[in-house]
Design a protein around this motif. Structure first.
Motif, PDB file in Angstrom:
ATOM      1  N   THR A  17       0.541  -1.147   0.423  1.00 26.39           N
ATOM      2  CA  THR A  17      -0.058   0.478   0.118  1.00 26.39           C
ATOM      3  C   THR A  17       0.819   1.034   0.092  1.00 26.39           C
ATOM      4  O   THR A  17       0.711   1.717  -0.426  1.00 26.39           O
ATOM      5  N   TYR A  20       2.535   1.703  -3.747  1.00 27.68           N
ATOM      6  CA  TYR A  20       1.858   2.012  -4.433  1.00 27.68           C
ATOM      7  C   TYR A  20       0.984   3.425  -4.863  1.00 27.68           C
ATOM      8  O   TYR A  20       1.054   4.621  -5.394  1.00 27.68           O
ATOM      9  N   THR A  21       0.547   3.690  -3.232  1.00 25.85           N
ATOM     10  CA  THR A  21       0.450   5.415  -2.551  1.00 25.85           C
ATOM     11  C   THR A  21       1.346   6.281  -3.050  1.00 25.85           C
ATOM     12  O   THR A  21       0.776   7.113  -3.536  1.00 25.85           O
ATOM     13  N   TYR A  79      -5.713   4.204  -0.756  1.00 32.72           N
ATOM     14  CA  TYR A  79      -5.875   3.437   0.638  1.00 32.72           C
ATOM     15  C   TYR A  79      -6.799   2.867   1.163  1.00 32.72           C
ATOM     16  O   TYR A  79      -6.279   2.255   1.798  1.00 32.72           O
ATOM     17  N   CYS A  82      -6.638  -0.356  -0.676  1.00 30.98           N
ATOM     18  CA  CYS A  82      -5.752  -1.266  -0.442  1.00 30.98           C
ATOM     19  C   CYS A  82      -4.831  -1.600   1.046  1.00 30.98           C
ATOM     20  O   CYS A  82      -4.428  -2.810   1.225  1.00 30.98           O
ATOM     21  N   ARG A  83      -5.204  -0.763   1.887  1.00 30.62           N
ATOM     22  CA  ARG A  83      -4.171  -1.122   2.985  1.00 30.62           C
ATOM     23  C   ARG A  83      -5.129  -1.894   3.464  1.00 30.62           C
ATOM     24  O   ARG A  83      -4.952  -2.901   5.151  1.00 30.62           O
ATOM     25  N   GLU A  86      -4.562  -5.449   2.482  1.00 30.04           N
ATOM     26  CA  GLU A  86      -3.219  -6.315   2.739  1.00 30.04           C
ATOM     27  C   GLU A  86      -3.259  -6.329   4.206  1.00 30.04           C
ATOM     28  O   GLU A  86      -2.050  -7.454   5.089  1.00 30.04           O
ATOM     29  N   THR A 125      -8.151   0.589  -8.706  1.00 30.76           N
ATOM     30  CA  THR A 125      -8.530   1.458  -6.772  1.00 30.76           C
ATOM     31  C   THR A 125     -10.441   0.040  -7.500  1.00 30.76           C
ATOM     32  O   THR A 125     -10.540  -0.089  -5.814  1.00 30.76           O
TER      33      THR A 125
END
Length: 217
Positions: A17, A20-21, A79, A82-83, A86, A125
Motif C-alpha cells: 500500500t 503504490y500510494t 489507500y 488497499c490497506r 493488505e 482502485t
C-alpha cells in the motif's frame, strides 16, 4: 518531533500500500510540476511494442489526473481499501498480495487494450474495493450518503456506475475473472487454483516458507 511522528506513521503503512500510494502521489506531483507530461505516461500498445516504451505498462496505473477532487477521491479509496486488504485478508502474505496486484494489472492491461483506455489506475482502485467487499460480507456501507447496504452489494452498485464509462467496464471484467480464480473454481468439486504465488517470490523476496500461496484466501 512532527517529522518523526509523520515518518513513523508513514512506515507503519503496509509495504505494498505504501509503495503504490507513494508512487501515485509522486507521479502526480511530477506532472503538476511539469517535470513530465501525461503523454509520457499513458497506455499505448503501439509505443510499447514498436518503440519499447515498456514503462507505460506501469505508469498508466500511477496517474489519476491533475490535483483536485477526483485525485483526492481516488487516493482516499486507493489507500483505504488497499490497506484494509493488505492488513486483513492478506495479513502476513505480502507475496500473495503482490501476485494479486500483478495478475489484476495484467488482466486490466489486456481488457484495456480492446476498449482503448489510456489510464487504468481508477479501474484498479475499484478492483481493490470489489475484492475487499467480497472478503467482508457483513460490513455495512454508505455510498455518498444516499445508499446504505452491506459490503457484498457494493460490486452491484459499482456495476451500475460502470455502465457509465469504459473504465468500469474493464474493471468489471477484471473483477469477475479474479473472483472466479480466487473464490469460485477453487471451491468447486475437483476445482483447482488458477492463481498461485511462485515459491521463488515468497522465499527469495519476502523470506517466507514455500507453502500454497492461496490456501487461506
Amino acid at each position: 518531533m512532527a517529522y518523526q511522528t509523520i515518518r513513523q506513521e508513514y512506515l507503519q503503512i503496509p509495504v505494498v500500500t505504501r509503495a503504490y500510494t507513494t508512487a501515485c502521489v509522486l507521479t502526480t506531483a511530477a506532472v503538476q510540476l511539469e517535470l513530465i507530461t501525461p503523454f509520457q505516461l499513458y497506455f499505448n500498445p503501439d509505443l510499447i511494442l514498436r518503440n519499447y516504451q515498456v514503462w507505460r505498462l506501469i505508469t498508466n496505473f500511477l496517474f489519476f489526473g491533475p490535483v483536485g477532487f477526483n485525485f483526492l477521491f481516488n487516493m482516499i479509496f486507493l489507500y483505504r481499501y488497499c490497506r484494509m486488504l493488505e492488513e486483513g485478508s492478506f495479513r502476513g502474505r505480502t507475496a500473495d498480495f503482490v501476485v494479486m496486484f500483478l495478475f489484476g494489472g495484467l488482466l486490466m492491461t489486456i481488457f484495456g487494450t480492446f476498449v482503448s483506455l489510456v489510464f487504468l489506475g481508477q479501474a484498479f482502485t475499484i478492483m481493490l474495493v470489489y475484492i475487499w467487499s467480497r472478503r467482508n460480507p457483513n460490513v455495512r456501507m454508505n455510498f455518498f450518503g444516499l445508499l446504505n447496504f452491506q459490503a457484498p452489494f457494493l460490486p452491484w452498485v459499482l456495476m451500475g456506475f460502470s455502465l457509465l464509462d469504459l473504465c468500469g467496464f474493464t474493471d468489471l471484467f477484471t473483477c469477475l475473472v479474479l473472483i472466479l480464480a480466487l473464490d469460485v473454481f477453487p471451491n468447486q468439486p475437483g476445482g483447482g487454483r488458477w492463481l498461485r504465488t511462485p515459491s521463488i517470490l515468497k522465499s527469495t523476496l519476502f523470506g517466507l516458507p514455500k507453502v500454497d500461496a492461496f490456501r487461506n484466501l
